[in-house]
Motif scaffolding. Structure first.
Motif, PDB file in Angstrom:
ATOM      1  N   PHE A 121       0.883  -1.167   0.172  1.00  0.00           N
ATOM      2  CA  PHE A 121      -0.071  -0.006  -0.033  1.00  0.00           C
ATOM      3  C   PHE A 121       0.756   1.395  -0.005  1.00  0.00           C
ATOM      4  CE2 PHE A 121      -2.758  -3.197   1.814  1.00  0.00           C
ATOM      5  CZ  PHE A 121      -4.051  -2.788   1.239  1.00  0.00           C
ATOM      6  N   THR A 122       0.648   2.005  -0.893  1.00  0.00           N
ATOM      7  CA  THR A 122       1.478   3.232  -1.224  1.00  0.00           C
ATOM      8  C   THR A 122       2.934   3.026  -0.955  1.00  0.00           C
ATOM      9  OG1 THR A 122      -0.558   4.418   0.017  1.00  0.00           O
ATOM     10  CG2 THR A 122       1.398   5.857  -0.436  1.00  0.00           C
ATOM     11  N   ASP A 123       3.346   2.985   0.374  1.00  0.00           N
ATOM     12  CA  ASP A 123       4.923   2.909   0.533  1.00  0.00           C
ATOM     13  C   ASP A 123       5.292   2.028   1.392  1.00  0.00           C
ATOM     14  OD1 ASP A 123       3.757   3.938   2.554  1.00  0.00           O
ATOM     15  OD2 ASP A 123       5.268   5.683   3.038  1.00  0.00           O
TER      16      ASP A 123
END
Length: 398
Positions: free
Chosen positions: A43-45
């Protein structure tokens, strides 16, 4: 120094037994050297844990995630196998009847995903398929063919032939044709004419344990590794096998992967992927290590003088005069003992690479337009999963 081929390194656990990716490669499933399978999503980063599959009682030794049906199959030392189906946000297990009295060691879906194979410590291979009438997974067993534990499996592209390696030192190819599951008159008529469990070939090339068997995409070439630091390439296995044995100067391999018809990646105890390639005549050779290495420290004058006194002196230029000194320097600085001079000897073990312990599993990821595998992932006893990109680091021979 050029950019590394390792484009992503993630420390998921202290030790990882095996791993597999979801069909869209957004999630990864792995066993952290216990009886559980952890599923993470990016997720994202950062990676976040979504699920823990905890039906097994002992260490999970094999995982495979089907690309078309999105099912996960797991096997364990508890002698059981489960097929996991996603229902909503949950993963629901279905027990597979294996009929084993020893640990299940490896598992792999067939290319058509209508069956999967399980290798075991019971000297047998289970071919499992779904029986619609009774709504369960059952197995047919190939017995009395192996003399020891089955360490790895590889399906031929025709969905019928299955290659196995064993700690008895042999690689074998069997027919897994099952009436009602497989259809006759397909692309390989010879394969569909064979009976279930029929041995197509037995390759007795190694005197030690063998691991990591794989077919090339065309099914024309088979490769596997020996615990004696050898890798074996066999062409035309079905009709007239032609084998090449390639001795390594480094530590043994545990798994291999064809990234093209003429390029193979080998991973194992050197903690560094090795690239092998075949020339136009079909002769295989070692190309280089994929991961970067730190420079080997130069010999100090004091150590040179000490070793020279013991092994026969130095030349005016400071290079060793004797083979014994060359070998001594190799031992001192982690170099191979082979070779007649320290100049011609490469480091035999990586320093400061992506992996810090034995690599036990290699999984293909991205394919290019030409059909070659551009990205793959590895996991090992250091608890890391590393994604490698071949694109800008070597020209892949097709």
């Amino acid at each position: 120094m050029a950019a590394t081929a390792a484009v992503a390194i993630q420390q998921f656990a202290e030790c990882i037994t095996c791993h597999a990716w979801s069909p869209d490669q957004s999630m990864i499933a792995f066993c952290p050297n216990n009886n559980e399978v952890h599923i993470y999503k990016f997720f994202t980063d950062k990676w976040e844990k979504l699920h823990v599959l905890s039906k097994h009682d002992q260490i999970v030794s094999g995982i495979d995630w089907s690309r078309s049906s999105n099912k996960i199959v797991t096997v364990s030392h508890d002698r059981n196998s489960y097929v996991w189906t996603q229902e909503g946000s949950d993963w629901v297990p279905t027990l597979v009847i294996l009929k084993l009295n020893r640990a299940a060691l490896c598992v792999q879906w067939s290319p058509k995903e209508n069956k999967f194979a399980v290798g075991s410590g019971a000297k047998s291979v289970c071919i499992c398929y779904y029986e619609q009438e009774n709504n369960w997974w059952i197995s047919k067993v190939i017995r009395k063919r192996h003399e020891s534990s089955v360490t790895s499996l590889a399906w031929h592209p025709n969905n019928i032939y299955l290659a196995t390696t064993s700690t008895d030192g042999k690689c074998r190819v069997f027919s897994t044709f099952i009436k009602g599951v497989d259809t006759r008159g397909s692309q390989s008529s010879t394969a569909t004419d064979s009976k279930f469990g029929e041995q197509i070939a037995q390759l007795d090339l190694s005197s030690t344990w063998v691991f990591g068997v794989r077919w090339s995409a065309s099914g024309k070439t088979l490769a596997y590794a020996g615990h004696n630091s050898m890798i074996y390439f066999v062409d035309e296995v079905e009709s007239a096998p032609a084998a090449q044995n390639l001795a390594l100067r480094d530590l043994p391999l545990r798994d291999v992967l064809f990234v093209s018809e003429r390029t193979v990646i080998g991973v194992g105890f050197d903690c560094n992927p090795m690239i092998f390639a075949a020339d136009e005549t079909g002769l295989w050779s070692f190309v280089r290590f994929l991961d970067e290495r730190k420079a080997i420290p130069s010999t100090s004058k004091a150590s040179q003088a000490l070793l020279a006194k013991q092994f026969g002196g130095l030349s005016d230029s400071g290079f060793p005069l004797s083979r014994k000194l060359s070998e001594a320097l190799g031992k001192l600085y982690g170099q191979s003992k082979q070779g007649t001079s320290s100049d011609s000897v490469e480091p035999s073990k990586p320093r400061g690479g992506a992996h810090e312990n034995c690599i036990t599993c290699i999984v293909p990821l991205t394919k290019g337009r030409d059909g070659t595998i551009k990205r793959f992932s590895t996991s090992g006893l250091d608890g890391k999963i590393v994604v490698w990109d071949m694109g800008n680091h070597i020209t892949i021979a097709k």
